[in-house]
Design a protein around this motif. Sequence first.
Motif, PDB file in Angstrom:
ATOM      1  N   LYS A  35       0.574  -0.765   0.115  1.00  0.00           N
ATOM      2  CA  LYS A  35      -0.310  -0.364  -0.084  1.00  0.00           C
ATOM      3  C   LYS A  35       0.629   1.032  -0.095  1.00  0.00           C
ATOM      4  CE  LYS A  35      -4.142  -1.658   2.458  1.00  0.00           C
ATOM      5  NZ  LYS A  35      -3.424  -3.072   3.176  1.00  0.00           N
ATOM      6  N   THR A  92      -0.872  -0.900  -4.773  1.00  0.00           N
ATOM      7  CA  THR A  92      -2.133  -0.136  -3.949  1.00  0.00           C
ATOM      8  C   THR A  92      -1.650   1.084  -4.312  1.00  0.00           C
ATOM      9  OG1 THR A  92      -3.283  -2.026  -3.884  1.00  0.00           O
ATOM     10  CG2 THR A  92      -4.386   0.272  -3.798  1.00  0.00           C
ATOM     11  N   SER A  93      -2.173   2.606  -4.797  1.00  0.00           N
ATOM     12  CA  SER A  93      -1.748   3.763  -4.713  1.00  0.00           C
ATOM     13  C   SER A  93      -2.834   4.448  -3.735  1.00  0.00           C
ATOM     14  CB  SER A  93      -1.380   4.949  -5.330  1.00  0.00           C
ATOM     15  OG  SER A  93      -1.553   6.073  -5.207  1.00  0.00           O
ATOM     16  N   MET A  94      -2.616   4.479  -2.329  1.00  0.00           N
ATOM     17  CA  MET A  94      -3.536   4.716  -1.689  1.00  0.00           C
ATOM     18  C   MET A  94      -3.944   6.518  -2.024  1.00  0.00           C
ATOM     19  SD  MET A  94      -4.058   2.014  -0.230  1.00  0.00           S
ATOM     20  CE  MET A  94      -5.190   2.003   1.254  1.00  0.00           C
ATOM     21  N   ALA A 118      -1.866   4.517   4.114  1.00  0.00           N
ATOM     22  CA  ALA A 118      -0.294   3.755   2.958  1.00  0.00           C
ATOM     23  C   ALA A 118       0.909   2.347   3.729  1.00  0.00           C
ATOM     24  CB  ALA A 118       0.567   4.654   2.577  1.00  0.00           C
ATOM     25  N   GLU A 152       1.086   1.310  -9.477  1.00  0.00           N
ATOM     26  CA  GLU A 152       0.504   0.024  -9.331  1.00  0.00           C
ATOM     27  C   GLU A 152       0.859  -0.782 -10.921  1.00  0.00           C
ATOM     28  OE1 GLU A 152      -3.515   1.647  -9.651  1.00  0.00           O
ATOM     29  OE2 GLU A 152      -3.296   1.770  -7.457  1.00  0.00           O
TER      30      GLU A 152
END
Lengths: 284, 166
Positions: A149, A186-188, A227, A181
């Motif tokens: 994350k 995963t980009s929070m 994150a 990504e």
Amino acid sequence: MAKAKYAFFLGCIAPLRYPGIEKSTRDVCSALGIDLVDFNDASCCPAPGVIRSFDRKTWIAAAARNLALAEKAGVDILTICNGCYGSLFDAAHELHEDAELLKEVNTILAEIGLEYKGGTTVRHFAEVIYNDVGLDKVKKAIKNPLDLKVATFYGCHFLKPSDIKKLDDPENPSMLDKMVEATGATSMYRKDKMMCCGAGGGLRSEFSDYAMKFTEENLKNMKDGGAEVIVDICPFCHLQFDRGQKELKGYSMPVLHLSQLYALAMGMDKKELGLDAHLTPVKL
Amino acid sequence: MTATPNMDFVNDIIANGGESVNMCYQCGTCTASCPSGRQTSFRTRRLVRMAQLGMKDETINSDELWFCTTCYSCTERCPRDVAIVDIIVAMRNLAVASGKMFEGHKKTAQSLIKNGHTVPINDEVKAQRKALGLAEVPPTVLANKDAKKDFDKIMKATGFKKIIGE
Ligand code: SF4
Ligand code: SF4
């Protein structure tokens, strides 16, 4: 696409404080078909926040020397730092737009037998990958998909001033998130994602308590957003978050430059990432 | 107290990249966008107003002039396209030219003169570089004496040493 060739502009913080960023960039570029040549007469860009603030003429003359040397070598410049990118890109732009200034700068460069004709293009590692290499090729090179994350950190001088950079929406960009990504991470989402890290403009070197307030606010928003890792594209933001967390209490989010994240995802040995230079431990 | 605008100061700012200073109509969008203003006493709109009014002594002697990180948030949002960072940089140049420079900043400038880089090399990083299979000294002016000499000549031609009060 012809094999792209660039003068690899190291800058100061990466080679002298986080050499793993230099190493990872070399490895990742090699894996993606980006040819880097050493730029062994380059100096500091020079740093836009400090040196330009002290004396604009010195800043642009020294930047023009770097631009002219690349021009003479017949290659464009690739940077891995928003400060270097900002400085050299902005200087090249100013020299392109202002014939008087170019003339004035060339009288200084004449002292060392150089002339800048205005032909150097300045690129940033991240946008070369995004715009030229393409994420499809990146995805094919991923051997070790990452389940992380991530808080993406664009920094300021990558996208701004946006009227000349023209890379992405400066208020709500997505290119770095997509690049992250592509590794499976995963980009929070977080509050105030585009806030400055606090290091620039000479704030860190003279008023570090204030710089740290920026850093802490960013860290809080990253943590609240869920994150676990910070991914940046600038060694100075990198340093501010990595060293800053040592001083602040309650944060221990590893900080990776995009090149290090890619090196990891492409299956390169962790030892090659230079993580022992990081003050906030990177346990991934 | 009546203040007389120092027009030389305004003209110096204009001549050094701050052409747009008089376009500012004081809406305050810059202050509202400024991450530094959230943490410090620095107010961007106020500084631009002080520039318009030619308040040289008040601006070049203020710490606030140096609280901007050059993040460009204000510039992106200014409805009048005022080149705010360029105006701040122009005022900072004038502050330094008049002998006002902080120690931390001077150290950075001295490192540039001495090394061609704003941070010095040290043994720890040399060892880290070596372990990574990189050249111990980065392939820049640090390892290239002739290139450093050329760099020195540029510094000499612009008079940087004198400008920073060395
Ligand atoms: S946003 Fe622009 S017009 Fe508004 S106060 Fe700031 S500089 Fe002036
Ligand atoms: S560039 Fe400077 S004045 Fe403008 S918003 Fe950023 S810190 Fe504030």
